[in-house]
Scaffold this motif. Structure first.
Motif, short mmCIF file in Angstrom:
data_model
loop_
_atom_site.label_atom_id
_atom_site.label_comp_id
_atom_site.label_asym_id
_atom_site.label_seq_id
_atom_site.Cartn_x
_atom_site.Cartn_y
_atom_site.Cartn_z
N ASN A 112 94.25 56.69 13.57
CA ASN A 112 94.32 58.11 13.26
C ASN A 112 94.88 58.87 14.46
OD1 ASN A 112 93.17 57.67 10.75
ND2 ASN A 112 91.10 58.14 11.45
N ARG A 113 95.63 59.93 14.18
CA ARG A 113 96.19 60.76 15.26
C ARG A 113 95.97 62.22 14.93
NH1 ARG A 113 100.82 63.67 16.11
NH2 ARG A 113 101.61 63.74 18.26
N GLU A 114 95.35 62.93 15.88
CA GLU A 114 95.17 64.37 15.73
C GLU A 114 96.47 65.07 16.10
OE1 GLU A 114 92.66 66.05 14.59
OE2 GLU A 114 91.21 64.41 14.36
N GLY A 115 96.86 66.03 15.29
CA GLY A 115 98.08 66.79 15.59
C GLY A 115 97.81 67.93 16.56
N LEU A 116 98.85 68.65 16.91
CA LEU A 116 98.73 69.73 17.88
C LEU A 116 98.03 70.96 17.31
CD1 LEU A 116 102.17 69.53 19.74
CD2 LEU A 116 99.96 68.57 20.37
N VAL A 117 97.99 71.08 15.99
CA VAL A 117 97.20 72.16 15.40
C VAL A 117 95.73 71.98 15.75
CG1 VAL A 117 96.46 73.26 13.25
CG2 VAL A 117 98.83 72.55 13.52
N SER A 118 95.26 70.75 15.65
CA SER A 118 93.87 70.47 16.02
C SER A 118 93.65 70.66 17.52
CB SER A 118 93.49 69.04 15.62
OG SER A 118 93.57 68.87 14.21
N ALA A 119 94.65 70.32 18.33
CA ALA A 119 94.54 70.50 19.77
C ALA A 119 94.44 71.96 20.16
CB ALA A 119 95.73 69.85 20.47
N ALA A 120 94.97 72.85 19.29
CA ALA A 120 94.95 74.28 19.57
C ALA A 120 93.73 74.98 18.98
CB ALA A 120 96.23 74.93 19.04
N ALA A 121 92.75 74.21 18.50
CA ALA A 121 91.55 74.80 17.89
C ALA A 121 90.89 75.79 18.85
CB ALA A 121 90.57 73.70 17.51
N GLY A 122 90.60 76.98 18.34
CA GLY A 122 89.99 78.00 19.16
C GLY A 122 90.92 78.64 20.16
N GLY A 123 92.21 78.24 20.11
CA GLY A 123 93.19 78.74 21.07
C GLY A 123 94.43 79.27 20.39
N THR A 124 95.59 78.94 20.97
CA THR A 124 96.87 79.48 20.50
C THR A 124 97.88 78.37 20.32
OG1 THR A 124 96.46 81.55 21.68
CG2 THR A 124 98.71 81.12 20.98
N LEU A 125 98.57 78.38 19.18
CA LEU A 125 99.67 77.44 18.91
C LEU A 125 100.97 78.21 18.98
CD1 LEU A 125 100.56 74.57 18.01
CD2 LEU A 125 100.42 75.40 15.65
N PHE A 126 101.84 77.84 19.92
CA PHE A 126 103.12 78.51 20.11
C PHE A 126 104.25 77.62 19.61
CE2 PHE A 126 106.78 79.36 23.09
CZ PHE A 126 107.19 80.53 22.45
N LEU A 127 104.94 78.08 18.58
CA LEU A 127 106.06 77.35 17.98
C LEU A 127 107.37 78.01 18.37
CD1 LEU A 127 104.62 76.84 14.38
CD2 LEU A 127 104.71 75.15 16.21
N ASP A 128 108.15 77.34 19.22
CA ASP A 128 109.42 77.89 19.67
C ASP A 128 110.56 77.39 18.79
OD1 ASP A 128 111.10 79.36 21.20
OD2 ASP A 128 110.98 78.11 22.98
N GLU A 129 111.60 78.20 18.69
CA GLU A 129 112.82 77.88 17.92
C GLU A 129 112.50 77.59 16.45
OE1 GLU A 129 115.37 78.58 19.36
OE2 GLU A 129 114.95 78.38 21.50
N ILE A 130 111.69 78.42 15.83
CA ILE A 130 111.33 78.18 14.42
C ILE A 130 112.49 78.47 13.48
CG2 ILE A 130 108.85 78.44 14.71
CD1 ILE A 130 110.54 81.28 13.10
N GLY A 131 113.53 79.13 13.98
CA GLY A 131 114.70 79.38 13.13
C GLY A 131 115.46 78.11 12.79
N ASP A 132 115.14 76.99 13.47
CA ASP A 132 115.82 75.72 13.21
C ASP A 132 115.06 74.82 12.24
OD1 ASP A 132 117.86 76.39 14.99
OD2 ASP A 132 116.73 75.61 16.70
N LEU A 133 113.93 75.27 11.71
CA LEU A 133 113.11 74.44 10.82
C LEU A 133 113.79 74.23 9.47
CD1 LEU A 133 109.47 75.77 11.34
CD2 LEU A 133 110.41 73.61 12.15
N SER A 134 113.58 73.05 8.89
CA SER A 134 114.06 72.79 7.53
C SER A 134 113.22 73.59 6.53
CB SER A 134 113.95 71.30 7.21
OG SER A 134 112.57 70.91 7.14
N GLU A 135 113.72 73.70 5.31
CA GLU A 135 112.99 74.47 4.30
C GLU A 135 111.63 73.85 4.01
OE1 GLU A 135 113.48 76.36 -0.19
OE2 GLU A 135 115.03 75.05 0.62
N THR A 136 111.56 72.52 3.96
CA THR A 136 110.27 71.86 3.70
C THR A 136 109.27 72.18 4.80
OG1 THR A 136 111.43 70.05 2.59
CG2 THR A 136 109.15 69.66 3.25
N SER A 137 109.72 72.14 6.05
CA SER A 137 108.83 72.47 7.17
C SER A 137 108.43 73.93 7.13
CB SER A 137 109.53 72.15 8.49
OG SER A 137 109.77 70.76 8.62
N GLN A 138 109.35 74.80 6.68
CA GLN A 138 109.02 76.22 6.57
C GLN A 138 107.90 76.44 5.56
OE1 GLN A 138 112.44 78.82 6.01
NE2 GLN A 138 113.72 77.45 7.24
N ILE A 139 107.92 75.70 4.46
CA ILE A 139 106.87 75.82 3.44
C ILE A 139 105.52 75.41 4.03
CG2 ILE A 139 106.03 74.91 1.24
CD1 ILE A 139 108.97 74.62 0.39
#
Length: 475
Positions: free
Chosen positions: A237-264
């Motif tokens: 099992n692998r915890e993702g970075l969303v879980s690592a940011a629990a109680g904190g802040t998740l900063f997503l840079d360059e979100i304009g490059d995301l695919s439509e599936t990732s945007q959903i």
């Protein structure tokens, strides 16, 4: 549901029915709202509010001693900033109309639908938060103050535009709503995101993800993690970075490059605060604050089908646009000194000073890479310098062809050009007089360095030298 009570006073539940109170508390706690106060005697409401701030009141209409219908006008009159949701077992249209006209935020009937209660609470709390932010922002703009200037120590600036951004950041930092930061490459979007995280009061980590170049599979695995056996090579099992940011802040840079599936998937994460790890059917929730950044104009990408409209508007709760360095040139000398000190410390060299021609020329340079480009240029120049002065020769590649035409209007009186010429010369000057003036000014700015002065004037060094010799000869 967005747990925005981290920064708001508690909810007040007022009902004489212990079963209703128990169900309501349990429903709110299941959504992460545990900051709830309870009163079962309506006569205690007004004295309670005199000493205790609340963000929302859920009020039963049918109670002994003092009914909700009696209390509602008093609450709206004395505490207009607190939204009131009324509940009653009487499904009476006239009563509902009366309550809404009196100022109630919503009207719920018993037996209570949990989803209806939660959605009503969510809307009321969002309105409370937005009202608080608007009031705070107005006070900031009127007083021109910063409550926590130390939170912005990493950002070197004297720009009024940046100070206005700092004021807005202090207002929205405690909000749970997403923040969209826009601006050209190298303007300092991540620094603003870090300032928001510092001011938010959140105890969790600040986790960064650069979304540029990530396909949907890598994006999902990076953010959400995976279950053992989800795909070949997933041996645990692998915890993702969303879980690592629990109680904190998740900063997503360059979100304009995301695919439509990732945007959903990002939209669901922001909207529902929940996600599925890859290969798992176990739904997980998150309380991480989400901040995104991009150097794209997302609004123009929507018609082209490159960015989802629903995600764009969901991200627009709080928007921050950082101006390019070319729009805050007053910051260039400050940044130059800061990077000189930083570079000297990193390279273990005595801190040098910049020559006058370096300061003058950099102040007219169009930094396409903004602060990041200036940082790289100064570090390289300090590495090449041999003495206590960084000269133009230390800036490899910085030639006259790469410099824009210098703007000398700040050297003239702040009037229309024709009036300025009359003000300086006492009459309209000849071309020769203007040439002499420009050459003299350029030589003064560059401390007599003919090479640098020629670059400012846009002429060859030999031409300038010949012109100076002719002037000295009295021609």
């Amino acid at each position: 549901m967005y747990s925005i009570l981290n920064s708001l006073p508690p909810i007040l539940l007022v009902d004489d029915d212990p079963v209703v109170l128990e169900i309501s508390i349990a429903a709110l706690q299941a959504e992460g709202i545990g900051n709830v106060q309870v009163l079962n005697d309506s006569r205690k409401i007004m004295p309670f509010l005199e000493t205790t701030p609340v963000s929302l009141i859920i009020l039963d209409l049918m109670m002994p001693h003092l009914t909700g219908l009696d209390l509602l006008p008093l609450l709206i009159r004395d505490y207009p900033h607190i939204p009131v949701i009324v509940m009653t077992s009487a499904d009476d249209v006239d009563t509902a109309v009366y309550c809404i006209k009196a100022g109630a935020a919503d009207y719920l009937t018993k037996p209570m639908e949990i989803e209806r209660l939660l959605s009503s609470v969510q809307r009321a709390l969002l309105l409370t938060e937005l009202s608080r932010e608007n009031t705070t922002l107005r006070d900031y703009l009127l007083n021109d103050c910063l409550q926590h200037p130390d939170a912005f120590d990493e950002i070197i600036t004297s720009s009024k535009k940046m100070r206005a951004i700092f004021q807005y950041v202090e207002v929205v930092a405690s909000s749970d709503q997403p923040v969209l930061i826009t601006g050209q490459t190298g303007v300092g979007k991540e620094l603003i995101a870090r300032a928001i995280a510092r001011l938010s009061g959140r105890k969790g980590a600040f986790v960064t993800v650069n979304a540029a170049g990530l396909d949907d599979t890598i994006f999902s695995d990076t953010l959400f993690g995976h279950k053992k056996g989800a795909f070949t090579g997933a041996d645990q099992n692998r915890e993702g970075l969303v879980s690592a940011a629990a109680g904190g802040t998740l900063f997503l840079d360059e979100i304009g490059d995301l695919s439509e599936t990732s945007q959903i998937k990002l939209l669901r994460l922001i909207q529902e605060k929940e996600f599925y790890p890859t290969g798992s059917d176990l739904l997980k929730k998150t309380d991480a604050r989400i901040i995104v950044a991009t150097n794209h104009d997302l609004a123009t990408q929507i018609p082209a089908g490159k960015f989802r409209k629903d995600l764009y508007y969901r991200l627009c709760s709080h928007r921050i646009h950082i101006p390019p360095l070319s729009e805050r040139r007053e910051d260039i000398p400050l940044l130059l000194d800061h990077f000189l000190e930083k570079a000297a410390r990193a390279l273990k060299k005595p801190q040098p000073k910049a020559s006058r021609e370096v300061t003058a020329l950099l102040s007219t340079y169009n930094f396409d890479g903004n602060v990041r480009e200036l940082h790289a240029m100064v570090f390289d120049a300090v590495a090449r310098s041999n003495g206590g002065l960084v000269t133009l020769d230390c800036f490899v590649g910085l030639t006259r062809s790469e410099l824009p035409a210098p703007d000398l209007t700040p050297l003239l009186p702040k009037k229309e050009l024709g009036e300025a010429l009359y003000a300086h010369f006492g009459r309209f000057p000849t071309i020769r007089e203007v040439e002499d003036y420009l050459i003299s000014t350029a030589m003064g700015l560059t401390n007599g360095n003919q090479r640098s002065a020629a670059m400012l004037l846009g002429i060859a060094r030999q031409t300038l030298s010949k012109r100076l010799n002719n002037t000295a000869a009295g021609e």
